[in-house]
Design a protein around this motif. Structure first.
Motif, PDB file in Angstrom:
ATOM      1  N   ASP A   1       0.848  -1.188   0.000  1.00 10.05           N
ATOM      2  CA  ASP A   1       0.000   0.000   0.000  1.00 10.05           C
ATOM      3  C   ASP A   1       0.886   1.241   0.000  1.00 10.05           C
ATOM      4  O   ASP A   1       1.452   1.596   1.019  1.00 10.05           O
ATOM      5  N   GLU A   2       1.020   1.880  -1.121  1.00  7.89           N
ATOM      6  CA  GLU A   2       1.870   3.060  -1.289  1.00  7.89           C
ATOM      7  C   GLU A   2       3.276   2.823  -0.707  1.00  7.89           C
ATOM      8  O   GLU A   2       3.740   3.592   0.140  1.00  7.89           O
ATOM      9  N   PRO A   3       3.972   1.778  -1.160  1.00 10.38           N
ATOM     10  CA  PRO A   3       5.223   1.412  -0.493  1.00 10.38           C
ATOM     11  C   PRO A   3       6.343   2.423  -0.675  1.00 10.38           C
ATOM     12  O   PRO A   3       7.310   2.400   0.086  1.00 10.38           O
ATOM     13  N   THR A   4       6.231   3.300  -1.663  1.00 10.71           N
ATOM     14  CA  THR A   4       7.353   4.204  -1.925  1.00 10.71           C
ATOM     15  C   THR A   4       6.993   5.667  -1.706  1.00 10.71           C
ATOM     16  O   THR A   4       7.834   6.540  -1.865  1.00 10.71           O
ATOM     17  N   THR A   5       5.738   5.920  -1.309  1.00  9.27           N
ATOM     18  CA  THR A   5       5.271   7.306  -1.248  1.00  9.27           C
ATOM     19  C   THR A   5       6.076   8.159  -0.270  1.00  9.27           C
ATOM     20  O   THR A   5       6.331   9.332  -0.512  1.00  9.27           O
ATOM     21  N   ALA A   6       6.481   7.545   0.873  1.00 15.79           N
ATOM     22  CA  ALA A   6       7.158   8.336   1.906  1.00 15.79           C
ATOM     23  C   ALA A   6       8.665   8.403   1.680  1.00 15.79           C
ATOM     24  O   ALA A   6       9.390   8.893   2.534  1.00 15.79           O
ATOM     25  N   LEU A   7       9.137   7.899   0.544  1.00 16.96           N
ATOM     26  CA  LEU A   7      10.585   7.776   0.358  1.00 16.96           C
ATOM     27  C   LEU A   7      11.116   8.698  -0.737  1.00 16.96           C
ATOM     28  O   LEU A   7      10.383   9.115  -1.630  1.00 16.96           O
ATOM     29  N   ASP A   8      12.402   8.963  -0.669  1.00 20.16           N
ATOM     30  CA  ASP A   8      13.075   9.737  -1.723  1.00 20.16           C
ATOM     31  C   ASP A   8      13.019   8.974  -3.042  1.00 20.16           C
ATOM     32  O   ASP A   8      12.959   7.751  -3.057  1.00 20.16           O
ATOM     33  N   VAL A   9      13.089   9.705  -4.124  1.00 19.41           N
ATOM     34  CA  VAL A   9      12.970   9.074  -5.443  1.00 19.41           C
ATOM     35  C   VAL A   9      14.069   8.028  -5.669  1.00 19.41           C
ATOM     36  O   VAL A   9      13.806   6.931  -6.165  1.00 19.41           O
ATOM     37  N   THR A  10      15.274   8.338  -5.257  1.00 18.74           N
ATOM     38  CA  THR A  10      16.371   7.384  -5.473  1.00 18.74           C
ATOM     39  C   THR A  10      16.142   6.114  -4.657  1.00 18.74           C
ATOM     40  O   THR A  10      16.444   5.019  -5.107  1.00 18.74           O
ATOM     41  N   VAL A  11      15.591   6.294  -3.462  1.00 20.30           N
ATOM     42  CA  VAL A  11      15.316   5.141  -2.602  1.00 20.30           C
ATOM     43  C   VAL A  11      14.146   4.337  -3.168  1.00 20.30           C
ATOM     44  O   VAL A  11      14.144   3.112  -3.129  1.00 20.30           O
ATOM     45  N   GLN A  12      13.157   5.063  -3.749  1.00 21.46           N
ATOM     46  CA  GLN A  12      11.991   4.416  -4.369  1.00 21.46           C
ATOM     47  C   GLN A  12      12.405   3.349  -5.371  1.00 21.46           C
ATOM     48  O   GLN A  12      11.918   2.226  -5.338  1.00 21.46           O
ATOM     49  N   ALA A  13      13.336   3.727  -6.239  1.00 25.81           N
ATOM     50  CA  ALA A  13      13.757   2.809  -7.288  1.00 25.81           C
ATOM     51  C   ALA A  13      14.317   1.530  -6.674  1.00 25.81           C
ATOM     52  O   ALA A  13      14.036   0.425  -7.149  1.00 25.81           O
ATOM     53  N   GLY A  14      15.084   1.675  -5.605  1.00 32.27           N
ATOM     54  CA  GLY A  14      15.658   0.510  -4.930  1.00 32.27           C
ATOM     55  C   GLY A  14      14.587  -0.410  -4.363  1.00 32.27           C
ATOM     56  O   GLY A  14      14.656  -1.626  -4.494  1.00 32.27           O
ATOM     57  N   ILE A  15      13.552   0.199  -3.755  1.00 33.00           N
ATOM     58  CA  ILE A  15      12.472  -0.593  -3.156  1.00 33.00           C
ATOM     59  C   ILE A  15      11.709  -1.341  -4.251  1.00 33.00           C
ATOM     60  O   ILE A  15      11.407  -2.538  -4.122  1.00 33.00           O
ATOM     61  N   LEU A  16      11.420  -0.658  -5.357  1.00 31.99           N
ATOM     62  CA  LEU A  16      10.704  -1.318  -6.464  1.00 31.99           C
ATOM     63  C   LEU A  16      11.543  -2.470  -7.018  1.00 31.99           C
ATOM     64  O   LEU A  16      11.007  -3.522  -7.380  1.00 31.99           O
ATOM     65  N   GLU A  17      12.848  -2.270  -7.057  1.00 30.98           N
ATOM     66  CA  GLU A  17      13.750  -3.322  -7.544  1.00 30.98           C
ATOM     67  C   GLU A  17      13.656  -4.555  -6.638  1.00 30.98           C
ATOM     68  O   GLU A  17      13.602  -5.689  -7.119  1.00 30.98           O
ATOM     69  N   VAL A  18      13.621  -4.311  -5.314  1.00 30.85           N
ATOM     70  CA  VAL A  18      13.496  -5.426  -4.362  1.00 30.85           C
ATOM     71  C   VAL A  18      12.202  -6.191  -4.610  1.00 30.85           C
ATOM     72  O   VAL A  18      12.182  -7.423  -4.659  1.00 30.85           O
ATOM     73  N   LEU A  19      11.109  -5.449  -4.810  1.00 27.53           N
ATOM     74  CA  LEU A  19       9.812  -6.095  -5.033  1.00 27.53           C
ATOM     75  C   LEU A  19       9.831  -6.941  -6.312  1.00 27.53           C
ATOM     76  O   LEU A  19       9.368  -8.080  -6.336  1.00 27.53           O
ATOM     77  N   ARG A  20      10.395  -6.360  -7.374  1.00 26.36           N
ATOM     78  CA  ARG A  20      10.446  -7.072  -8.644  1.00 26.36           C
ATOM     79  C   ARG A  20      11.289  -8.342  -8.507  1.00 26.36           C
ATOM     80  O   ARG A  20      10.939  -9.407  -8.998  1.00 26.36           O
ATOM     81  N   ASP A  21      12.389  -8.195  -7.784  1.00 32.69           N
ATOM     82  CA  ASP A  21      13.301  -9.310  -7.565  1.00 32.69           C
ATOM     83  C   ASP A  21      12.606 -10.448  -6.795  1.00 32.69           C
ATOM     84  O   ASP A  21      12.768 -11.621  -7.112  1.00 32.69           O
ATOM     85  N   LEU A  22      11.784 -10.094  -5.825  1.00 31.00           N
ATOM     86  CA  LEU A  22      11.063 -11.093  -5.037  1.00 31.00           C
ATOM     87  C   LEU A  22      10.075 -11.834  -5.912  1.00 31.00           C
ATOM     88  O   LEU A  22       9.909 -13.053  -5.814  1.00 31.00           O
ATOM     89  N   ARG A  23       9.417 -11.087  -6.792  1.00 38.25           N
ATOM     90  CA  ARG A  23       8.481 -11.716  -7.717  1.00 38.25           C
ATOM     91  C   ARG A  23       9.234 -12.721  -8.602  1.00 38.25           C
ATOM     92  O   ARG A  23       8.822 -13.866  -8.758  1.00 38.25           O
ATOM     93  N   ASP A  24      10.369 -12.292  -9.145  1.00 38.11           N
ATOM     94  CA  ASP A  24      11.109 -13.168 -10.044  1.00 38.11           C
ATOM     95  C   ASP A  24      11.649 -14.396  -9.326  1.00 38.11           C
ATOM     96  O   ASP A  24      11.643 -15.497  -9.872  1.00 38.11           O
ATOM     97  N   ARG A  25      12.127 -14.196  -8.091  1.00 36.92           N
ATOM     98  CA  ARG A  25      12.757 -15.315  -7.396  1.00 36.92           C
ATOM     99  C   ARG A  25      11.775 -16.229  -6.679  1.00 36.92           C
ATOM    100  O   ARG A  25      11.925 -17.429  -6.660  1.00 36.92           O
ATOM    101  N   LEU A  26      10.754 -15.629  -6.025  1.00 39.18           N
ATOM    102  CA  LEU A  26       9.845 -16.430  -5.207  1.00 39.18           C
ATOM    103  C   LEU A  26       8.489 -16.639  -5.867  1.00 39.18           C
ATOM    104  O   LEU A  26       7.661 -17.384  -5.363  1.00 39.18           O
ATOM    105  N   GLY A  27       8.248 -15.963  -6.975  1.00 39.35           N
ATOM    106  CA  GLY A  27       6.957 -16.108  -7.646  1.00 39.35           C
ATOM    107  C   GLY A  27       5.819 -15.459  -6.883  1.00 39.35           C
ATOM    108  O   GLY A  27       4.658 -15.835  -7.040  1.00 39.35           O
ATOM    109  N   THR A  28       6.133 -14.485  -6.042  1.00 37.50           N
ATOM    110  CA  THR A  28       5.099 -13.801  -5.261  1.00 37.50           C
ATOM    111  C   THR A  28       4.245 -12.925  -6.181  1.00 37.50           C
ATOM    112  O   THR A  28       4.767 -12.235  -7.048  1.00 37.50           O
ATOM    113  N   SER A  29       2.943 -12.970  -5.972  1.00 36.54           N
ATOM    114  CA  SER A  29       2.061 -12.049  -6.698  1.00 36.54           C
ATOM    115  C   SER A  29       1.962 -10.770  -5.886  1.00 36.54           C
ATOM    116  O   SER A  29       1.832 -10.817  -4.671  1.00 36.54           O
ATOM    117  N   ILE A  30       2.034  -9.642  -6.562  1.00 42.79           N
ATOM    118  CA  ILE A  30       2.055  -8.374  -5.826  1.00 42.79           C
ATOM    119  C   ILE A  30       0.929  -7.463  -6.281  1.00 42.79           C
ATOM    120  O   ILE A  30       0.727  -7.248  -7.470  1.00 42.79           O
TER     121      ILE A  30
END
Lengths: 354, 317
Positions: free
Chosen positions: A190-219
């Protein structure tokens, strides 16, 4: 940009989450207010679906209702099945087993969402102790692994730190580690990056994408930020005033928005190559209505330049819309007068369009 | 953590020194010549001079202060004018009674107050909350002495469940000791329990609506863990502060309670000393009370840092 859009049709065989006809109303002192109105939503295994809309459009309420996290004044009807388990109206013990194990949450503000008086390791370990019956020591060891998984440096020492000792981005990574600890099938962000700096946002989205690719999590990612949607989502659901107004694969939505609201939303976002002064960003006039009843009309009609008596007299169904080229599979919109606009996706890679 | 401890201990020590100065000057600033009170019948100039010399009152203030401090540090707080006993041995007999009474009252009040406060917050808007709020209102508004008198009237005189007055030492007869002290402790703790309950309730209401409680629920924790580990632990800071602040009230409450139940404690000793103008005893009583305050505040600060890691680190920074 996601590369897996083409491989994911609208109704794939393996539906992890299937939401049908979900409505949420709140009892308030001034009567009953409708927050979510007959929403349909589905999520396939390994799919990232973005829910986008302005504040108050019901996207967060929809997300919270899945895990039964709404306050007591909320009334939820319809159906939300998580791998066959009905969540709407489920008892607390059933929901407790689902929460954290099969359906996990990441919230907007990582500082206030983490408990300030417990170490981050302890907060991660807690989930593992509850759902997987690990001992405190085993859970702690797993917490260190999880911190490493979400890209936190020197996890063995960070495991004993407290939330206030970490940066915003690190805290959000801790939230993610906590959420994926038991390998949930569905992650609601729920708005996982809204409270974060733009540079930090990209890192968080990367983590989420990586989890989907590795664990098959639906997001299921809830946001008002179209940039986040463009970056990570496979499919998009646009909500307005408690209703789904458009649903489409991400490229399709950005290229050919059909609903007038979606078109307005895109026009209100900056695009590279357009200049202030010559090309002003367009705002959508008016405010999102507060709905004590859901009228039999298009809820966007009062703010829409294309609205006529038809729009004010009956609610448009969510269905494929023609015009301006053929609609792609899985693109539906609830609009009587759909936009025919075709947008250039990004100035840099759309050169031949001239 | 060690550094925080040392800083805090140093501050406490400094406060104690200042308190000693204030106590000393306060006694000297009282109207009237202490020698007159000390001399009793013999008010001849020679007699008064002898008394002044005996108590060191003819020396300069700094010299008197030094005398007072060195003797106090050696455990010599002077001799009671009234009984002729050393003040330190009087304190040795009276203090344990008051400490036991106060500790028991605090423990009971905290258990009842925190329990009722959590219950009232969790069952908001239901009969349990109204009941707890009603009890708190009674506990806050009814004076100790009246409650104590009622208790003696109905629980001691009428039914004989508890002794109306008197005391036996904890070491001579533990059960009998509890039997004597439980009723005064309950009476003394009622006000404190009410304050703790109200603070716990409002602070729990805040915590329960906090984002981290939603996170705890979203993890699938049981309600007990959500309330106890996540909400209550964050609420305790406020509760500990309140308990610390209320201890002053507890000490004065102990004076009244001991008088009503005829307990041979610190409070009774204080009242007797005030009525008899027993200056050395009053001086010792004020000093001990100030010390107790300082020690309690130190303990409260220690508790903070145990509960809240943010305070630990702030002290180190």
């Amino acid at each position: 940009m996601s590369t897996s859009t083409a491989a994911r049709p609208e109704e794939p065989a393996e539906q992890v989450l299937d939401v049908r006809d979900l409505s949420v109303t709140f009892r308030t002192e001034s009567g009953t207010v409708s927050a979510v109105d007959h929403v349909d939503l589905s999520l396939a295994r390994g799919e990232i679906v973005g829910v986008v809309g302005e504040s108050g459009c019901g996207k967060s309420v929809t997300a919270m209702s899945l895990g039964g996290l709404l306050p007591g004044s909320a009334r939820v009807t319809g159906s939300a099945r998580l791998h066959g388990t009905e969540l709407v109206g489920a008892s607390e013990p059933v929901l407790r087993k689902v929460r954290g194990r099969e359906l996990a949450y990441i919230f907007q503000e990582p500082m206030s969402s983490l408990n300030p008086v417990l170490s981050v390791g302890r907060q991660i370990a807690e989930v593992l102790q509850v759902h997987e019956g690990l001992s405190r020591k085993q859970a702690r060891a797993r917490a260190v692994e999880l911190l490493a998984l979400v890209g936190i440096p020197s996890p063995a020492t960070r495991v004993d730190t407290y939330p206030h000792q970490l940066s915003g981005g690190m805290r959000q990574r801790v939230m993610i580690a906590m959420a994926v600890a038991c390998g949930p099938q569905v992650l609601v962000a729920d708005e996982p990056t809204t409270a974060l700096d733009v540079t930090v946002q990209a890192g968080i989205l990367e983590v989420l994408r990586d989890l989907r690719d590795r664990l098959g999590t639906s997001i299921l990612i809830i946001t008002h930020d179209l940039g986040v949607i463009a970056d990570i989502a496979d499919r998009v659901v646009v909500m307005y005033a408690g209703r789904v107004v458009e649903r489409a694969p991400v490229h399709e939505l950005f290229a050919r928005p059909r609903h007038q609201y979606t078109a307005g939303l895109l026009a209100a976002s900056p695009t590279p190559g357009r200049h202030a002064g010559t090309d002003r960003l367009q705002e959508i006039p008016g405010l999102v209505p507060v709905l004590s009843t859901q009228p039999d009309a298009c809820t966007f009609a009062d703010r829409c330049h294309a609205a006529d008596d038809l729009c004010r007299g009956s609610a448009p169904p969510l269905e494929p819309q023609g015009g301006g080229g053929t609609s792609a599979a899985g693109h539906v919109a609830a609009c009587w007068h759909p936009s025919t606009e075709t947008r250039t996706l990004a100035a840099t890679n759309q050169e031949p369009a001239r | 953590m060690a550094r925080y401890l040392i800083t805090r201990a140093g501050q406490s020590l400094l406060t104690l020194v200042l308190a000693t100065v204030v106590v000393f000057l306060g006694m000297r600033a009282l109207p009237g010549d202490p020698a007159l009170a000390l001399a009793g019948e013999d008010r001849s100039p020679a007699g008064l001079a002898a008394v002044r010399h005996e108590y060191g009152l003819d020396q300069s203030l700094p010299a008197q202060f030094l005398h007072f401090v060195t003797h106090a540090l050696h455990g010599d707080l002077g001799t009671s004018v009234r009984t002729g006993l050393p003040v330190s041995s009087m304190l040795g007999a009276a203090l344990p009674v008051t400490v036991e009474l106060s500790v028991l009252a605090i423990v009971l009040a905290t258990l009842v107050g925190v329990g009722a406060g959590v219950l009232a917050a969790v069952r908001r808007g239901r009969p349990a909350e109204w009941f707890a709020n009603g009890l708190a209102l009674v506990g806050l508004s009814v004076p100790h002495f009246w409650l104590g008198l009622l208790a003696i009237l109905y629980l001691s005189v009428a039914t004989g469940l508890f002794p109306a007055s008197g005391f036996v030492s904890l070491f001579d007869d533990p059960l009998g000791n509890l039997h004597h002290i439980i009723l005064p402790a309950v009476i003394l703790g009622t006000g404190l329990a009410a304050v703790i309950m109200r603070q716990t309730r409002s602070s729990m209401l805040d915590s329960l609506s906090a984002d981290y409680v939603r996170t705890a629920k979203a993890k699938g924790l049981r309600p007990g863990a959500v309330i106890g580990r996540h909400a209550l632990r964050n609420s305790l800071i406020v509760v500990v502060t309140i308990v610390g602040l209320q201890l002053g009230g507890l000490i004065s409450g102990a004076v009244v309670t001991e008088q009503i139940f005829g307990l041979p404690g610190f409070g009774k000793m204080t009242i007797d000393a005030v009525f008899q103008r027993d200056y050395p005893v009053i001086q010792a009583v004020v000093l001990i009370t100030a010390t107790a305050y300082i020690v309690i505040n130190f303990l409260v600060d220690l508790l903070y840092s145990v509960i809240d890691p943010r305070i630990r680190v702030a002290g180190e920074a």
